[in-house]
Scaffold this motif. Structure first.
Motif, short mmCIF file in Angstrom:
data_model
loop_
_atom_site.label_atom_id
_atom_site.label_comp_id
_atom_site.label_asym_id
_atom_site.label_seq_id
_atom_site.Cartn_x
_atom_site.Cartn_y
_atom_site.Cartn_z
N PRO A 77 3.88 2.56 -26.00
CA PRO A 77 4.21 3.97 -26.19
C PRO A 77 3.21 4.72 -27.08
CG PRO A 77 6.16 2.61 -26.51
CD PRO A 77 4.99 1.67 -26.38
N TYR A 78 2.66 4.05 -28.09
CA TYR A 78 1.69 4.72 -28.96
C TYR A 78 0.44 5.10 -28.18
CZ TYR A 78 -1.30 6.03 -32.77
OH TYR A 78 -2.14 6.76 -33.58
N VAL A 79 -0.05 4.19 -27.34
CA VAL A 79 -1.26 4.47 -26.55
C VAL A 79 -0.98 5.60 -25.56
CG1 VAL A 79 -2.94 3.55 -24.91
CG2 VAL A 79 -2.18 2.15 -26.84
N ALA A 80 0.19 5.58 -24.93
CA ALA A 80 0.54 6.65 -23.98
C ALA A 80 0.58 8.01 -24.68
CB ALA A 80 1.88 6.34 -23.32
N THR A 81 1.15 8.04 -25.87
CA THR A 81 1.20 9.28 -26.65
C THR A 81 -0.21 9.73 -27.03
OG1 THR A 81 3.39 8.77 -27.51
CG2 THR A 81 2.08 10.34 -28.78
N TYR A 82 -1.06 8.77 -27.42
CA TYR A 82 -2.45 9.08 -27.77
C TYR A 82 -3.15 9.74 -26.58
CZ TYR A 82 -7.19 8.67 -29.52
OH TYR A 82 -8.46 8.97 -29.94
N LEU A 83 -2.93 9.20 -25.38
CA LEU A 83 -3.57 9.74 -24.18
C LEU A 83 -3.10 11.16 -23.88
CD1 LEU A 83 -3.54 6.59 -21.91
CD2 LEU A 83 -5.53 7.67 -22.95
#
Length: 99
Positions: A77-83
């Motif tokens: 979820p953190y990477v998805a939010t970063y993207l």
């Protein structure tokens, strides 16, 4: 935090990109499948939180993925939010993957 200052190591045996800061380990775990990398979990020790380390680490990991000509599937979820905050990196997404 400047990503160039982070010495990110690809620990292939542990399947994670990692960086040690003040003796503490921050990491992005992954799984490989063909030319795809599945980013599964981002973790920063509580003592390092709030310093921009997770963001800098993810950015450096994306640079490495780009250098290796891989496509990614952000399960973390953190990477998805970063993207979502940095859409210029969406070009690395595997075909059919949206965030």
């Amino acid at each position: 935090m400047d990503t160039k200052l982070l010495e990110v190591k690809d620990n292939v045996n542990a399947r994670q990109f990692e960086v040690k800061i003040d003796g503490l380990l921050a990491k992005v775990e992954y799984m490989m499948g063909g030319n795809k990398i599945f980013l599964t979990h981002t973790e920063v020790p509580p003592a390092l939180e709030g310093q921009g380390i997770a963001s800098a680490l993810v950015e450096r990991v994306l640079e490495i993925i780009d250098e290796r000509k891989l496509k990614m599937v952000p399960l973390c979820p953190y990477v998805a939010t970063y993207l979502r905050k940095h859409p210029e990196w969406k070009r690395l997404l595997a075909h059919g993957i949206n965030v």
